[in-house]
Motif scaffolding. Structure first.
Motif, short mmCIF file in Angstrom:
data_model
loop_
_atom_site.label_atom_id
_atom_site.label_comp_id
_atom_site.label_asym_id
_atom_site.label_seq_id
_atom_site.Cartn_x
_atom_site.Cartn_y
_atom_site.Cartn_z
N UNK A 42 0.87 -1.11 0.07
CA UNK A 42 0.03 0.07 -0.03
C UNK A 42 0.80 1.23 -0.01
N UNK A 43 2.11 1.06 0.26
CA UNK A 43 2.88 2.31 0.29
C UNK A 43 3.90 2.39 -0.76
N UNK A 44 4.20 1.64 -1.54
CA UNK A 44 5.04 1.45 -2.65
C UNK A 44 4.20 1.56 -4.13
N UNK A 45 5.02 2.05 -4.94
CA UNK A 45 4.23 1.99 -6.27
C UNK A 45 4.81 0.70 -7.02
N UNK A 46 3.84 0.03 -7.73
CA UNK A 46 4.47 -1.23 -8.22
C UNK A 46 5.22 -0.95 -9.42
N UNK A 47 6.37 -1.75 -9.78
CA UNK A 47 7.33 -1.84 -10.86
C UNK A 47 6.84 -2.90 -11.54
N UNK A 48 5.61 -3.84 -11.29
CA UNK A 48 5.49 -4.92 -12.05
C UNK A 48 4.82 -4.60 -13.33
N UNK A 49 5.30 -5.29 -14.60
CA UNK A 49 4.80 -4.85 -15.63
C UNK A 49 4.52 -6.40 -16.55
N UNK A 163 -28.75 -1.11 -27.73
CA UNK A 163 -29.57 -0.27 -26.78
C UNK A 163 -28.42 0.36 -25.90
N UNK A 164 -27.10 0.43 -26.34
CA UNK A 164 -26.30 0.98 -25.36
C UNK A 164 -24.79 0.22 -25.45
N UNK A 165 -23.77 1.04 -24.96
CA UNK A 165 -22.24 0.62 -25.08
C UNK A 165 -21.58 0.73 -23.81
N UNK A 166 -20.31 0.03 -23.83
CA UNK A 166 -19.54 0.17 -22.63
C UNK A 166 -18.28 0.34 -23.26
N UNK A 167 -17.31 1.43 -22.56
CA UNK A 167 -16.17 1.60 -23.07
C UNK A 167 -15.28 0.68 -22.23
N UNK A 168 -14.58 -0.43 -22.92
CA UNK A 168 -13.76 -1.43 -22.22
C UNK A 168 -12.42 -1.73 -22.97
N UNK A 169 -11.55 -1.79 -21.99
CA UNK A 169 -10.10 -1.90 -22.53
C UNK A 169 -9.50 -3.36 -21.70
N UNK A 170 -8.69 -3.95 -22.22
CA UNK A 170 -7.50 -4.76 -21.86
C UNK A 170 -6.56 -4.16 -21.36
N UNK A 171 -6.04 -4.15 -20.02
CA UNK A 171 -4.92 -3.42 -19.74
C UNK A 171 -3.69 -4.40 -19.14
N UNK A 172 -2.55 -3.91 -19.60
CA UNK A 172 -1.45 -4.60 -19.07
C UNK A 172 -0.65 -4.04 -17.90
N UNK A 173 -1.15 -3.17 -17.40
CA UNK A 173 -0.62 -2.16 -16.19
C UNK A 173 -1.73 -1.34 -15.70
N UNK A 174 -1.27 -0.46 -14.79
CA UNK A 174 -2.21 0.26 -13.96
C UNK A 174 -2.22 1.83 -14.43
N UNK A 175 -1.36 2.09 -15.24
CA UNK A 175 -0.98 3.53 -15.51
C UNK A 175 -2.28 4.35 -16.19
N UNK A 176 -2.58 5.39 -15.82
CA UNK A 176 -3.16 6.56 -16.63
C UNK A 176 -4.71 6.13 -16.02
N UNK A 177 -5.15 5.47 -14.91
CA UNK A 177 -6.50 4.95 -14.42
C UNK A 177 -6.76 5.89 -13.52
N UNK A 178 -5.96 6.38 -12.40
CA UNK A 178 -6.18 7.30 -11.22
C UNK A 178 -7.42 6.54 -10.22
N UNK A 179 -7.58 5.44 -10.50
CA UNK A 179 -8.04 4.86 -9.36
C UNK A 179 -6.98 3.46 -9.02
N UNK A 180 -6.02 3.85 -8.01
CA UNK A 180 -4.79 3.16 -7.75
C UNK A 180 -5.17 1.78 -7.22
N UNK A 181 -4.52 0.67 -8.01
CA UNK A 181 -4.48 -0.57 -7.70
C UNK A 181 -3.15 -1.24 -7.52
N UNK A 182 -2.12 -0.44 -7.69
CA UNK A 182 -0.78 -1.03 -7.96
C UNK A 182 -0.53 -1.77 -6.75
#
Length: 538
Positions: A42-49, A163-182
């Motif tokens: 919780x205190x460190x930024x993940x470096x895992x890619x 009837x509708x749409x969902x903006x969906x992406x497959x992600x290989x990292x957590x950058x550029x999201x701003x809900x931090x889950x690293x």
């Protein structure tokens, strides 16, 4: 010295998480995570890619996932005799598209028109959900497989009709999201769980709340509240199923509306209060093994928004910037005037707003704003250049141009007519439906002016909002202490998450539960002590 409230709540949250995870490490064999590992995470930024060569470029979907709902759930959509309601279901189907260009812009944007919450009290869409914005992100390769964003946008079909749409992406990292889950990724890797790839529902690089399950206005107006809830639940079930079937660790729906989060998980207070009165170890184990089983959980984060509402004048809009200043205590008022004076008078700087089509009247201004953006990103230790010059240029050539607002700083002695070459600092912003969205700030090297950041990002922007009658300003993520000190209100923003691994879902869900409880308390504490008058926490 008094600590900032945010710092206090983070420290308290970490202590509680450490205690919870220690209990879990003793009670469950599924996920052997010690409190030290999780607390460190919780205190460190993940470096895992993750390695992209192993990622699926297209999700396996087989025949479209279909969920039948009793036809009694679709009042007003098709004329079905009442005696057949219990026996004539209608189907929901989901199709996946490899790019936003695979979907009609008019059909997508139609799902944003007049899109409000079911009670019509607050806008549920945002300009960043417009087809043009997402298309420019993808066509410029800012959000592309090369950068770790693989588009897999979802089309929702009800009885065969879009009837509708969902903006969906497959992600290989957590950058550029701003809900931090690293931290979650770190805990997963420490426990031998592959966290990436994951599924993300949201808009790349954009921490702004808006609908994430975009529904056509005809559906919203004709379906009952319960019918809309069932449609959203079906979307959530579909996403969790394709995660399981494709070996993807998790589903994350970021910056969705409170109504959407309530439909997927439950109202915030109910979702948090079920076990609040019992903190015994046995209750905790019961909670993690039962309540979170095969379900999404919801998370809150904190942002700070400026609201054009004078708490000292019956919450009417501010009449002028001076009217706004009068809400501060005398000493703070004097400091703000001095802060602005150092920029405009002592440093000889003027600030201009250039909006919409007027941007095209200033040749090279778009490239100049990009240069300003890049120069400042490069100076920051944790800076990430997410956007390219191609994105800026595509945006001004699209119909999205009407939403753009550049706040430009230059020397006062450069004359009334603004020349692009004179602009040395500024902000890139979006304005739509009465809301000012602050996005990117920058200043050219060796042109730094003390307090210029506050002038362009806050004071001039607030003055612009008051003059134009805008009702809200969202300056983006981060900076809670100095935003609150300048009259911005703490706001809860929402996300929902599904993690395929039961043990990891249990650990993360419990940590998020404690985090959310603290955010609710801190928000109320700060609103009660707002520097511009007591605000409502409702």
């Amino acid at each position: 010295m008094r600590e900032h409230a945010e710092t206090f709540q983070r420290r308290r949250c970490y202590i509680l998480i450490e205690k919870r995870c220690h209990i879990l490490a003793m009670k469950t064999r599924r996920l052997e995570v010690t409190s030290f590992i999780v607390l460190t995470s919780l205190l460190l930024i993940s470096s895992v890619a993750a390695t992209f060569s192993h990622f699926p470029t297209v999700l396996k979907n087989g025949d479209h996932h279909t969920k039948c709902i009793p036809s009694s759930m679709r009042q007003g959509v098709h004329p079905i005799p009442s005696q057949l309601y219990e026996t004539s279901p209608f189907s929901i189907e989901f199709e996946l598209s490899p790019s936003i260009n695979s979907i009609s812009a008019s059909d997508w944007d139609a799902c944003l028109e007049g899109h409000h919450g079911h009670n019509n009290t607050a806008a549920a869409s945002s300009p960043f959900l417009e087809h043009a914005w997402i298309r420019c992100m993808e066509e410029s390769n800012c959000a592309s497989p090369e950068t770790g964003w693989i588009p897999q946008h979802v089309t929702i079909r009800i009885d065969g009709l879009a009837a509708g749409y969902v903006p969906l992406y497959i992600k290989g990292h957590s950058m550029g999201e701003f809900i931090f889950d690293t931290a979650w990724a770190d805990a997963a890797y420490q426990s031998g769980i592959q966290y990436y790839p994951k599924l993300l529902v949201g808009v790349p690089f954009t921490p702004v709340t808006g609908s994430r399950i975009l529904l056509n206005p005809k559906i919203v107006s004709t379906f009952s509240r319960e019918q809309l809830r069932q449609v959203r639940i079906s979307v959530g079930e579909f996403l969790s199923r394709i995660a399981h079937s494709n070996g993807i660790s998790s589903v994350h729906i970021n910056f969705l509306t409170d109504e959407e989060a309530a439909d997927l998980v439950g109202p915030l207070q109910e979702a948090q209060s079920a076990e609040d009165n019992d903190d015994t170890p046995m209750n905790f184990v019961k909670f993690i093994l039962g309540k979170l089983e095969n379900k999404y959980f919801r998370r809150t984060s904190m942002q700070y928004h400026w609201i054009n509402s004078n708490a000292k004048n019956d919450n009417k809009p501010y009449e002028s910037f001076e009217d706004y200043l009068r809400c501060f205590k005398s000493k703070r008022r004097i400091n703000i005037r001095r802060e602005r004076n150092k920029v405009t008078e002592e440093s000889n700087v003027r600030v201009d707003a250039v909006i919409g089509q007027d941007i095209l009247k200033h040749h090279g201004l778009v490239d100049r704003m990009y240069e300003i953006y890049v120069s400042t990103v490069g100076k920051m230790m944790y800076g990430r250049q997410y956007l390219s010059i191609d994105f800026f240029r595509l945006l001004v050539k699209s119909k999205f141009l009407k939403n753009l607002c550049f706040i430009c700083a230059r020397r006062s002695d450069t004359g009334e007519e603004m020349n692009t070459t004179d602009v040395f600092a500024g902000t890139f912003n979006i304005v739509k439906d009465g809301v000012f969205y602050g996005r990117y700030w920058g200043c050219l090297p060796e042109m730094d002016v003390k307090n210029l950041h506050f002038e362009t990002c806050y004071w001039s922007a607030i003055e612009f909002c008051i003059d134009k009658g805008l009702w809200k300003m969202e300056p983006g993520a981060g900076g809670g202490d100095y935003k609150w000190a300048r009259g911005f209100d703490p706001v809860l923003v929402h996300s929902t998450h599904y993690i395929c691994d039961n043990g990891l879902r249990s650990v993360v869900g419990q940590a998020v539960r404690e985090e959310t409880k603290n955010h609710i308390l801190v928000r109320k504490h700060l609103l009660d002590r707002s520097v511009v008058g007591q605000r409502s926490a409702s």
